[in-house]
Design a protein around this motif. Structure first.
Motif, short mmCIF file in Angstrom:
data_model
loop_
_atom_site.label_atom_id
_atom_site.label_comp_id
_atom_site.label_asym_id
_atom_site.label_seq_id
_atom_site.Cartn_x
_atom_site.Cartn_y
_atom_site.Cartn_z
N GLU A 91 0.83 -1.21 0.00
CA GLU A 91 0.00 0.00 0.00
C GLU A 91 0.87 1.26 0.00
N GLN A 144 -1.00 -5.21 -9.18
CA GLN A 144 -0.96 -4.31 -8.04
C GLN A 144 0.45 -3.80 -7.78
N ILE A 167 -6.69 -7.25 -13.18
CA ILE A 167 -7.18 -7.67 -11.86
C ILE A 167 -7.62 -9.12 -11.93
N THR A 169 -9.62 -10.36 -9.04
CA THR A 169 -10.76 -10.51 -8.13
C THR A 169 -11.26 -9.11 -7.75
N VAL A 170 -12.27 -9.07 -6.88
CA VAL A 170 -12.86 -7.80 -6.47
C VAL A 170 -11.90 -7.04 -5.55
N SER A 171 -12.18 -5.75 -5.40
CA SER A 171 -11.44 -4.86 -4.47
C SER A 171 -10.00 -4.62 -4.90
N GLU A 172 -9.69 -4.81 -6.18
CA GLU A 172 -8.34 -4.55 -6.66
C GLU A 172 -8.26 -3.30 -7.54
N GLU A 174 -9.84 -0.42 -7.51
CA GLU A 174 -9.90 0.91 -6.88
C GLU A 174 -8.50 1.46 -6.67
N GLN A 175 -7.57 0.62 -6.22
CA GLN A 175 -6.20 1.07 -6.00
C GLN A 175 -5.53 1.44 -7.31
N GLU A 203 -20.26 -8.89 -12.02
CA GLU A 203 -19.36 -8.44 -10.97
C GLU A 203 -17.97 -8.14 -11.56
N GLU A 207 -16.24 -4.38 -11.56
CA GLU A 207 -14.93 -4.14 -10.96
C GLU A 207 -13.98 -3.50 -11.97
N LEU A 210 -14.45 0.27 -12.68
CA LEU A 210 -14.03 1.23 -11.65
C LEU A 210 -12.81 2.03 -12.10
#
Length: 815
Positions: A91, A144, A167, A169-172, A174-175, A203, A207, A210
């Motif tokens: 991060e 990432q 990406i 999977t989900v939640s990747e 946004e970064q 889904e 994603e 985004l």
């Protein structure tokens, strides 16, 4: 890069432990093995499922790196370097990249999708580079980690960026959006890649979209499922072959053998475009590029002139056998500063000789002045300990004053005229050039001359499969990787070198000569010989290999030689027979084994092992439990009586997945490393490693009633087109795969094998396939898979893989 230690402290909201005194940061690094790490490097100690870079910091400090971003300061290192302590180092890397991106206001094109991202990115770079100074992701740096590293390469001279985002999977996403901040978005083809990471297609699309939440415009193939996720503030530019409401409607599509012609309607104007490809995927990728050009208001003539010059993109670094015992790394279509750094790391990773040579063309679109650019290139060449440098082009000759022992040529033809005088032999050669230099001619001149059948080995897939199985292990469990049988047919040294790069604990080979070959080639990992013959013991000792000992006769023979050579604590591995009944000490011989070893100081029991007979078949799990229990009993007996604490291991590939409770101290990864599992669910998570390819030598048309091949085993029941492929049973293709049992893949279509497989050739039916002589043929890989072939031939994948003849050239590549 315009960052210093004070900037970074502020961005990460963390105080330095140490005294960085406002140092300028020249390089961001995450790879402790890179020879490019130096005093101007900021190293991020990333922590993953399978690795923790904090364990390498001591070595990096020794090599001159003294600025680190860490989650903790390892014991004994406080005061020896400068540390920024953060909660999550990945991060933190992404934060730095997002901040750095915000310093630039020029247009950025963001590309995502399931397929075609890298190709669209590279083609857009080609199409737009006459008008812009472009910064783009090197290779397929879209993860990432890859995205921030790509963005951090921007400099003040760039005025257009093209970055891809991938990406799983989900939640990747946004970064990645925060880091890329694209002004123009492109959504390429949405396919099945990474489906397992999403609950549904919707889904996955949501994603990916985004990435474009704050973009000015998004370009996509018209699709209602996509449109529901486009922000109202973002302009939508769509294309379609079927929907006339699309922004760009493709009203006509025709093609010849080499080109596709389309008519497109944009803002009421109809134009014709000739595309230099015929496959659907390439045509769709070109259309994505077309819409970017239209959005940027290029005229139809300019669009046509540039698109007709597009070329197939080679996205892989390939390792090939060269003349005079050389090995070649083929990166002959790319010459930019960022990808040079990647290629040099790959050269170090895959070098097969101490002598390392680089052949490099002029570098374009660096965003730097020639003086600064080639100063940086010189630093890279020196830091990577390159033995010989050959520059080709007008501007690269700037390096003459910086690399006094280098050789320079004005163009590729001049180099080729003098190539014999350069005496290439026993060296690893990186060949890296911009497309206009046609370095493929250099590759052809230096490559070993073999026939056109090759086994392509995907080194990325090896790494993926290794990490997949490593993720199943406890942090303390060691890994032995099996490279016996010439790496299950895939090539021993190259894979061993990659595994050494991944810091595997042990390599396993079947016979001493395999291990000797690896040691002679420079592999430093400990190598266990599973089936040593007594006559090979002197050579095993000479080359510091470690024998598996499975009988008293073998043990006594080895001890005799060890005593003669006055060895002390030479490592040996004791094999126990717990039910396989192939090799090993049985329960009734353990007492004699203990008596023989007790007090003996010439050897040291490095490990105790056994082998499971049915780890791949859960119907026999009771027998596996019996084997594990017996192994526990016998190994414990040995350890107690001899007062030793060796490594214990019993699990093979299937055992790793099916019996994790028996990991002991180490596991042995075999066929799984090469992308094959006995479990159909697990197979979905493994990547194909080997693709056996050939070409069409000849196509002929035969009439009803005519026959094909020996014995006339195929008789045509219609007029048929028959293609001959130069591969046969001498190359490892089973004769039983012929006569309609098997098939090859041509143009993504199945071509059944007709008649008997010959020694050096086989014939296939291409009546329904539009193809020509010279076209590529897949013998096995994604389709058919070796697992499918094994099922049809009533054998196992091991036999398919290990049967491929050594006369078939192996080509190793990294995406």
């Amino acid at each position: 890069m315009n960052l210093n230690s004070a900037n970074i402290e502020s961005i990460l909201n963390s105080k330095w432990n140490g005294n960085p005194t406002g140092e300028t940061i020249d390089t961001i690094s995450i790879d402790s093995r890179s020879l490019q790490n130096n005093e101007k490097t900021l190293f991020f100690a990333l922590v993953g499922i399978n690795n923790d870079a904090h364990i390498y910091l001591k070595d990096l400090i020794t090599k001159g790196v003294h600025n680190f971003v860490v989650t903790h300061i390892p014991d004994g290192l406080e005061g020896k370097a400068n540390f920024l302590v953060v909660k999550n180092t990945l991060e933190a890397l992404q934060q730095i990249a997002a901040h750095y991106r915000s310093l630039f206001s020029f247009p950025i094109i963001g590309v995502t999708g399931s397929n075609g991202k890298t190709i669209v990115k590279e083609w857009l770079n080609f199409l737009l580079s006459p008008d812009f100074n472009v910064i783009r992701s090197p290779k397929s740096y879209n993860s990432q980690v890859g995205v921030p590293l790509s963005v951090l390469a921007i400099n003040e001279q760039h005025n257009l960026g093209i970055f891809e985002a991938g990406i799983s999977t989900v939640s990747e996403m946004e970064q990645l959006q925060k880091i890329i901040q694209p002004t123009i978005g492109i959504l390429t083809n949405i396919g099945s890649a990474h489906d397992e990471g999403f609950a549904s297609l919707e889904e996955k699309i949501k994603e990916k979209m985004l990435l474009f939440n704050h973009s000015e415009v998004v370009i996509y193939q018209k699709n209602n499922k996509v449109e529901q996720f486009i922000s109202p503030k973002t302009k939508a530019i769509s294309w379609s072959f079927a929907d006339t409401t699309a922004t760009v409607f493709i009203s006509k599509k025709e093609h010849t053998h080499e080109n596709t012609f389309v008519e497109y309607n944009y803002k009421g104007n109809v134009s014709t475009l000739e595309i230099p490809f015929v496959d659907d995927a390439s045509v769709e990728n070109v259309i994505s590029c077309l819409l970017v050009l239209l959005y940027l208001e290029y005229d139809a003539k300019t669009i046509q002139n540039r698109i007709e010059l597009l070329y197939p993109i080679e996205m892989r670094l390939k390792v090939k056998k060269g003349i005079n015992n050389c090995s070649l790394i083929d990166d002959s279509y790319s010459s930019d500063f960022q990808s040079l750094k990647i290629a040099l790391d790959f050269l170090e990773n895959q070098k097969q000789h101490q002598k390392k040579t680089v052949v490099l063309s002029d570098i374009f679109q660096s965003g730097l002045s020639n003086e600064v650019l080639y100063s940086k290139v010189a630093e890279l060449i020196i830091s990577n300990n390159i033995s010989r440098f050959i520059g080709i082009g007008e501007t690269i000759s700037t390096l003459k004053t910086k690399l006094p022992n280098a050789v320079f040529y004005k163009d590729t033809n001049t180099f080729l005229v003098h190539v014999e005088q350069l005496n290439f032999e026993n060296e690893t050669i990186l060949i890296k050039g911009a497309r206009s230099f046609q370095f493929e001619e250099i590759v052809a001149a230096l490559a070993e001359k073999t026939h056109e059948t090759v086994l392509e080995i995907n080194l990325n897939a090896i790494s993926h499969n290794f990490n997949f199985f490593k993720s199943k292990l406890k942090p303390t469990t060691k890994m032995m990787a099996m490279v016996k049988a010439f790496g299950y047919g895939s090539g021993g040294f190259e894979i061993a070198k990659l595994l050494e790069h991944h810091k595997v604990d042990y390599l396993g080979v079947a016979f001493a000569d395999e291990g000797i070959s690896l040691k002679t080639a420079g592999i430093k990992l400990p190598i266990m010989v599973l089936n040593p013959e007594n006559t090979s013991f002197p050579a095993i000792i000479q080359h510091q290999l470690e024998p598996e000992i499975y009988s008293l006769k073998g043990l006594n023979a080895f001890l005799k030689i060890a005593e003669q050579k006055k060895l002390k604590d030479f490592p040996i591995h004791i094999k126990l027979d717990t039910g396989m009944h192939r090799l090993g000490f049985e329960a009734n011989t353990i007492d004699d084994l203990i008596v023989t070893l007790k007090g003996n100081q010439t050897v040291k029991v490095k490990s105790i092992l056994s082998h499971l007979a049915t780890s791949d078949d859960l119907q026999h799990k009771d027998f596996v439990a019996y084997q594990i229990n017996l192994f526990e009993k016998l190994s414990s007996q040995l350890m107690n009586k001899l007062q030793i604490t060796p490594i214990r291991h019993i699990l093979n590939t299937s055992g790793i997945s099916n019996f994790p409770q028996a990991q002991y101290d180490m596991v042995r990864l075999g066929i799984g490393l090469y992308g094959v599992s006995n479990d159909s669910e697990e197979q979905k998570y493994l990547e194909n490693v080997g693709t056996l390819k050939s070409i069409i030598s000849q196509i002929r048309t035969i009439q009803l009633g005519e026959s094909v091949g020996y014995g006339r085993r195929f008789m045509a029941n219609r007029e048929s087109r028959i293609a001959t492929i130069p591969i046969g049973y001498a190359d490892g293709i089973a004769r039983s795969w012929g006569n309609g049992v098997g098939f090859v893949t041509i143009k993504n279509k199945k071509a059944p094998i007709l008649g008997s497989v010959c020694m050096d050739m086989l014939m296939v039916d291409v009546t329904e396939i539009e193809c020509k002589e010279g076209d590529s043929v897949v013998i096995f890989g994604e389709s058919p898979t070796v697992t499918y072939m094994a099922e049809q031939l009533k054998t196992i994948p091991y036999e398919i893989l290990t049967s491929i003849s050594q006369r078939v050239k192996r080509v190793f590549y990294r995406e």
